[in-house]
Design a protein around this motif. Structure first.
Motif, short mmCIF file in Angstrom:
data_model
loop_
_atom_site.label_atom_id
_atom_site.label_comp_id
_atom_site.label_asym_id
_atom_site.label_seq_id
_atom_site.Cartn_x
_atom_site.Cartn_y
_atom_site.Cartn_z
N ARG A 1 75.42 22.03 17.75
CA ARG A 1 76.21 21.71 16.57
C ARG A 1 77.33 22.72 16.34
O ARG A 1 78.38 22.38 15.83
N TYR B 1 79.43 9.77 20.16
CA TYR B 1 80.51 9.77 19.20
C TYR B 1 81.70 10.54 19.75
O TYR B 1 81.54 11.47 20.55
N LYS C 1 79.38 17.52 13.44
CA LYS C 1 78.28 17.06 12.61
C LYS C 1 77.12 16.64 13.51
O LYS C 1 77.31 16.40 14.70
N GLU C 2 75.94 16.54 12.91
CA GLU C 2 74.80 16.00 13.65
C GLU C 2 74.74 14.50 13.43
O GLU C 2 74.76 14.03 12.30
N HIS C 3 74.68 13.74 14.52
CA HIS C 3 74.63 12.28 14.45
C HIS C 3 73.33 11.78 15.10
O HIS C 3 72.91 12.29 16.14
N ASP C 4 72.71 10.80 14.47
CA ASP C 4 71.53 10.17 15.07
C ASP C 4 71.96 9.24 16.20
O ASP C 4 73.01 8.59 16.14
N ASP C 5 71.13 9.18 17.23
CA ASP C 5 71.47 8.29 18.35
C ASP C 5 70.89 6.90 18.21
O ASP C 5 71.01 6.06 19.10
N PHE D 1 82.12 5.59 17.04
CA PHE D 1 81.10 5.34 18.05
C PHE D 1 81.74 5.26 19.44
O PHE D 1 82.88 4.85 19.58
N LYS E 1 69.23 13.01 18.65
CA LYS E 1 70.58 13.39 18.24
C LYS E 1 71.59 12.91 19.27
O LYS E 1 71.41 13.09 20.47
N SER F 1 84.67 10.50 12.84
CA SER F 1 84.41 10.18 14.25
C SER F 1 84.18 8.69 14.42
O SER F 1 83.98 7.97 13.44
N VAL G 1 78.31 14.39 20.99
CA VAL G 1 79.61 14.29 20.33
C VAL G 1 80.65 14.96 21.22
O VAL G 1 80.40 16.03 21.79
#
Length: 297
Positions: free
Chosen positions: A5, A81, A26-30, A67, A35, A65, A38
């Motif tokens: 991150r 992302y 940022k942290e994004h869920d997959d 997808f 996670k 961001s 990015v």
């Protein structure tokens, strides 16, 4: 490969890997309990890389961001992302926004902050397809605010907070009055205001105090907008004072302040943000205050 991150990792040409500690995502869920990876929007990579190297004291934070998709067994699945917008920070001060702007012919670099907005009569940001021009815009317009710019910003915030405080307290007063109205009408037919205040304090949760606060907040808001109140902004050991938005800004040390401003700021410092003190002023933030001249309310 997962991307931490607090840093940016990507593959350069010839297989080299670079890490930048001043680029944050940022942290994004997959979508599968993990996670997502990015990366920087490819169009922005060279610009963000150059900026990160040229200004190591700045931090580039992902602000927006999109997808990315991949084909798996004939189906489109989310694969990660790409960051399209970056907020540029110098410690806790936001310097501006750098992003990839889509237009009819493709993508272009966009640079925006308060200095750019002051120059432009319409539209948002400065946009160019040329990387060198984007760098020049950032070199010219990005940087910490000076005391005059801080006061201008503080003035805008003070106007907004003063309006919100006045609106909230006045609405509270009117709401309380509506709740009291059925009983108050009969009561006021035979009584005067003094007796009504005693009644209202029992029935309306200290209605006289709420009425006084609402009237005082209106006086503060009107004084600020008419140029009859003082905006005081503290910047380190300096006190920037401006009476009226169009008047010059005066910088003073604490011991040089007029007595009533020193006393008023001292009292307002004891309040929470967005609170008023009747006949004194409004605390906008820990560093910004609206101070009334004595006896203005």
């Amino acid at each position: 490969m997962g991307i931490p991150r607090i840093c940016f990792v990507y593959y350069l040409y010839k297989g080299l890997v670079m890490t930048y500690e001043n680029i944050k995502f940022k942290e994004h869920d997959d979508g599968a309990g993990g996670k997502a990876t990015v990366a920087i929007e490819p169009f922005l990579v060279e610009l963000i890389e150059k900026l990160a190297l040229k200004y190591p004291q700045w931090v580039f934070e992902e602000a927006d961001s999109n997808f990315t998709w991949a084909q798996v067994n004939g189906k489109s699945v989310r694969s990660g992302y790409v960051a399209t917008h970056f907020k540029v920070m110098d410690k806790r001060e936001e310097l501006g926004l750098v992003y990839a702007d889509n237009y009819a012919k493709g993508k272009r670099y966009a640079v925006d902050n308060f200095r750019v907005q002051q120059m432009r009569e319409r539209g948002s940001g400065m946009k160019t397809i040329h990387l060198n021009k984007a760098m020049k815009h950032i070199d010219k317009f990005f940087g910490k605010k000076d005391i005059t710019e801080k006061v201008v910003e503080a003035c805008k915030v003070a106007y907004q907070i003063s309006y919100e405080v006045n609106n909230q307290l006045t609405s509270t007063m009117h709401s309380t009055w509506r709740d009291l109205q059925p009983k108050a009408i009969d009561f006021l037919l035979a009584k005067y205001w003094e007796e009504f205040c005693v009644f209202a304090k029992t029935e309306g949760g200290d209605f006289p105090r709420k009425t006084a606060e609402a009237k005082a907040s209106t006086a503060i808001d009107q004084a600020l907008r008419k140029g009859d109140a003082y905006l005081v902004h503290i910047d380190g050991l300096d006190y920037a004072i401006q009476k009226g938005e169009k008047n010059p800004i005066t910088i003073k040390a604490s011991e040089e302040l007029p007595d009533f401003i020193r006393r008023s700021v001292g009292m307002l410092k004891l309040l929470e943000d967005h609170q008023i003190l009747i006949d004194v002023g409004l605390r906008v933030s820990p560093t910004t205050f609206v101070v009334l001249e004595p006896n203005i309310c």
